[in-house]
Design a protein around this motif. Structure first.
Motif, PDB file in Angstrom:
ATOM      1  N   ARG A   1       0.848  -1.185   0.000  1.00  0.00           N
ATOM      2  CA  ARG A   1       0.000   0.000   0.000  1.00  0.00           C
ATOM      3  C   ARG A   1       0.884   1.237   0.000  1.00  0.00           C
ATOM      4  O   ARG A   1       1.711   1.417   0.884  1.00  0.00           O
ATOM      5  CB  ARG A   1      -0.919  -0.004   1.211  1.00  0.00           C
ATOM      6  CG  ARG A   1      -1.924  -1.132   1.137  1.00  0.00           C
ATOM      7  CD  ARG A   1      -2.994  -0.960   2.143  1.00  0.00           C
ATOM      8  NE  ARG A   1      -3.720   0.262   1.936  1.00  0.00           N
ATOM      9  CZ  ARG A   1      -4.977   0.328   1.534  1.00  0.00           C
ATOM     10  NH1 ARG A   1      -5.638  -0.763   1.295  1.00  0.00           N
ATOM     11  NH2 ARG A   1      -5.580   1.478   1.390  1.00  0.00           N
ATOM     12  N   LEU A   2       0.712   2.066  -1.008  1.00  0.00           N
ATOM     13  CA  LEU A   2       1.520   3.273  -1.135  1.00  0.00           C
ATOM     14  C   LEU A   2       0.699   4.479  -0.695  1.00  0.00           C
ATOM     15  O   LEU A   2      -0.498   4.553  -0.933  1.00  0.00           O
ATOM     16  CB  LEU A   2       1.984   3.443  -2.579  1.00  0.00           C
ATOM     17  CG  LEU A   2       2.852   2.326  -3.129  1.00  0.00           C
ATOM     18  CD1 LEU A   2       3.131   2.564  -4.593  1.00  0.00           C
ATOM     19  CD2 LEU A   2       4.132   2.211  -2.353  1.00  0.00           C
ATOM     20  N   SER A   3       1.363   5.424  -0.080  1.00  0.00           N
ATOM     21  CA  SER A   3       0.683   6.637   0.355  1.00  0.00           C
ATOM     22  C   SER A   3       0.646   7.639  -0.799  1.00  0.00           C
ATOM     23  O   SER A   3       1.431   7.543  -1.748  1.00  0.00           O
ATOM     24  CB  SER A   3       1.409   7.235   1.554  1.00  0.00           C
ATOM     25  OG  SER A   3       2.683   7.695   1.157  1.00  0.00           O
ATOM     26  N   PRO A   4      -0.245   8.620  -0.740  1.00  0.00           N
ATOM     27  CA  PRO A   4      -0.282   9.640  -1.799  1.00  0.00           C
ATOM     28  C   PRO A   4       1.036  10.411  -1.916  1.00  0.00           C
ATOM     29  O   PRO A   4       1.404  10.859  -2.995  1.00  0.00           O
ATOM     30  CB  PRO A   4      -1.414  10.570  -1.360  1.00  0.00           C
ATOM     31  CG  PRO A   4      -2.278   9.740  -0.489  1.00  0.00           C
ATOM     32  CD  PRO A   4      -1.360   8.779   0.196  1.00  0.00           C
ATOM     33  N   GLU A   5       1.749  10.558  -0.807  1.00  0.00           N
ATOM     34  CA  GLU A   5       3.025  11.270  -0.833  1.00  0.00           C
ATOM     35  C   GLU A   5       4.053  10.539  -1.695  1.00  0.00           C
ATOM     36  O   GLU A   5       4.903  11.166  -2.320  1.00  0.00           O
ATOM     37  CB  GLU A   5       3.562  11.443   0.591  1.00  0.00           C
ATOM     38  CG  GLU A   5       2.788  12.443   1.427  1.00  0.00           C
ATOM     39  CD  GLU A   5       1.526  11.875   2.057  1.00  0.00           C
ATOM     40  OE1 GLU A   5       1.330  10.633   2.014  1.00  0.00           O
ATOM     41  OE2 GLU A   5       0.721  12.671   2.556  1.00  0.00           O
ATOM     42  N   GLN A   6       3.984   9.230  -1.755  1.00  0.00           N
ATOM     43  CA  GLN A   6       4.918   8.467  -2.572  1.00  0.00           C
ATOM     44  C   GLN A   6       4.625   8.609  -4.056  1.00  0.00           C
ATOM     45  O   GLN A   6       5.469   8.315  -4.888  1.00  0.00           O
ATOM     46  CB  GLN A   6       4.888   7.001  -2.161  1.00  0.00           C
ATOM     47  CG  GLN A   6       5.459   6.772  -0.773  1.00  0.00           C
ATOM     48  CD  GLN A   6       5.282   5.352  -0.296  1.00  0.00           C
ATOM     49  OE1 GLN A   6       4.301   4.700  -0.641  1.00  0.00           O
ATOM     50  NE2 GLN A   6       6.213   4.877   0.494  1.00  0.00           N
TER      51      GLN A   6
ATOM     52  N   TYR B   1       1.971  13.512  -4.399  1.00  0.00           N
ATOM     53  CA  TYR B   1       0.881  14.378  -3.952  1.00  0.00           C
ATOM     54  C   TYR B   1       1.154  14.875  -2.542  1.00  0.00           C
ATOM     55  O   TYR B   1       1.880  14.252  -1.773  1.00  0.00           O
ATOM     56  CB  TYR B   1      -0.455  13.622  -3.950  1.00  0.00           C
ATOM     57  CG  TYR B   1      -0.961  13.269  -5.317  1.00  0.00           C
ATOM     58  CD1 TYR B   1      -1.648  14.203  -6.073  1.00  0.00           C
ATOM     59  CD2 TYR B   1      -0.760  12.006  -5.847  1.00  0.00           C
ATOM     60  CE1 TYR B   1      -2.121  13.877  -7.330  1.00  0.00           C
ATOM     61  CE2 TYR B   1      -1.228  11.672  -7.096  1.00  0.00           C
ATOM     62  CZ  TYR B   1      -1.912  12.614  -7.830  1.00  0.00           C
ATOM     63  OH  TYR B   1      -2.374  12.294  -9.069  1.00  0.00           O
ATOM     64  N   ARG B   2       0.560  16.005  -2.214  1.00  0.00           N
ATOM     65  CA  ARG B   2       0.567  16.528  -0.849  1.00  0.00           C
ATOM     66  C   ARG B   2      -0.836  16.416  -0.306  1.00  0.00           C
ATOM     67  O   ARG B   2      -1.801  16.743  -0.996  1.00  0.00           O
ATOM     68  CB  ARG B   2       0.958  18.004  -0.857  1.00  0.00           C
ATOM     69  CG  ARG B   2       2.277  18.268  -0.299  1.00  0.00           C
ATOM     70  CD  ARG B   2       2.584  19.739  -0.163  1.00  0.00           C
ATOM     71  NE  ARG B   2       1.875  20.579  -1.121  1.00  0.00           N
ATOM     72  CZ  ARG B   2       1.682  21.868  -0.951  1.00  0.00           C
ATOM     73  NH1 ARG B   2       2.126  22.476   0.102  1.00  0.00           N
ATOM     74  NH2 ARG B   2       1.033  22.565  -1.851  1.00  0.00           N
ATOM     75  N   ARG B   3      -0.980  15.979   0.921  1.00  0.00           N
ATOM     76  CA  ARG B   3      -2.302  15.840   1.531  1.00  0.00           C
ATOM     77  C   ARG B   3      -2.520  17.002   2.494  1.00  0.00           C
ATOM     78  O   ARG B   3      -1.740  17.226   3.398  1.00  0.00           O
ATOM     79  CB  ARG B   3      -2.411  14.534   2.290  1.00  0.00           C
ATOM     80  CG  ARG B   3      -3.781  14.300   2.864  1.00  0.00           C
ATOM     81  CD  ARG B   3      -3.857  13.055   3.665  1.00  0.00           C
ATOM     82  NE  ARG B   3      -3.330  11.919   2.919  1.00  0.00           N
ATOM     83  CZ  ARG B   3      -3.437  10.679   3.316  1.00  0.00           C
ATOM     84  NH1 ARG B   3      -4.030  10.391   4.430  1.00  0.00           N
ATOM     85  NH2 ARG B   3      -2.934   9.705   2.592  1.00  0.00           N
TER      86      ARG B   3
ATOM     87  N   LEU C   1      -5.913  16.425  -2.033  1.00  0.00           N
ATOM     88  CA  LEU C   1      -4.630  15.975  -2.559  1.00  0.00           C
ATOM     89  C   LEU C   1      -4.165  16.977  -3.607  1.00  0.00           C
ATOM     90  O   LEU C   1      -4.890  17.292  -4.538  1.00  0.00           O
ATOM     91  CB  LEU C   1      -4.753  14.587  -3.183  1.00  0.00           C
ATOM     92  CG  LEU C   1      -5.095  13.451  -2.239  1.00  0.00           C
ATOM     93  CD1 LEU C   1      -5.266  12.161  -3.025  1.00  0.00           C
ATOM     94  CD2 LEU C   1      -4.054  13.284  -1.180  1.00  0.00           C
TER      95      LEU C   1
ATOM     96  N   GLN D   1     -10.345  16.463   3.031  1.00  0.00           N
ATOM     97  CA  GLN D   1      -8.985  16.115   2.670  1.00  0.00           C
ATOM     98  C   GLN D   1      -8.774  16.412   1.194  1.00  0.00           C
ATOM     99  O   GLN D   1      -9.564  16.014   0.353  1.00  0.00           O
ATOM    100  CB  GLN D   1      -8.712  14.640   2.943  1.00  0.00           C
ATOM    101  CG  GLN D   1      -8.675  14.318   4.405  1.00  0.00           C
ATOM    102  CD  GLN D   1      -8.207  12.899   4.648  1.00  0.00           C
ATOM    103  OE1 GLN D   1      -7.691  12.246   3.752  1.00  0.00           O
ATOM    104  NE2 GLN D   1      -8.390  12.440   5.863  1.00  0.00           N
TER     105      GLN D   1
END
Length: 67
Positions: free
Chosen positions: A26-31, A34-36, A49, A47
């Motif tokens: 599972r990858l995060s949006p930051e990877q 994107y900035r959350r 992105l 929230q």
């Protein structure tokens, strides 16, 4: 003949091997670049992105929210 063909096609389709995505990676949006951000919208938090070009990460830009 047509019904027999459809029944065989259905059986072959149901008996075929199914593949699914693994949940181990599972990858995060930051990877993904994107900035959350969490923006307060009335009493609710939203929230957001954001994706920016290199060097423009900290520049303030307009943000449009619609439902």
């Amino acid at each position: 003949m047509r019904q027999l063909f459809l029944c065989l096609l259905l059986l072959l389709g149901l008996s075929s091997v199914a593949f699914a995505q693994s949940t181990a990676a599972r990858l995060s949006p930051e990877q993904f670049g994107y900035r959350r951000l969490v923006v307060m919208f009335g009493r609710d938090s939203v929230q957001v992105l954001l994706m920016s070009k290199k060097g423009e990460e900290q520049l303030k830009k307009p943000l449009l929210l619609w439902e």
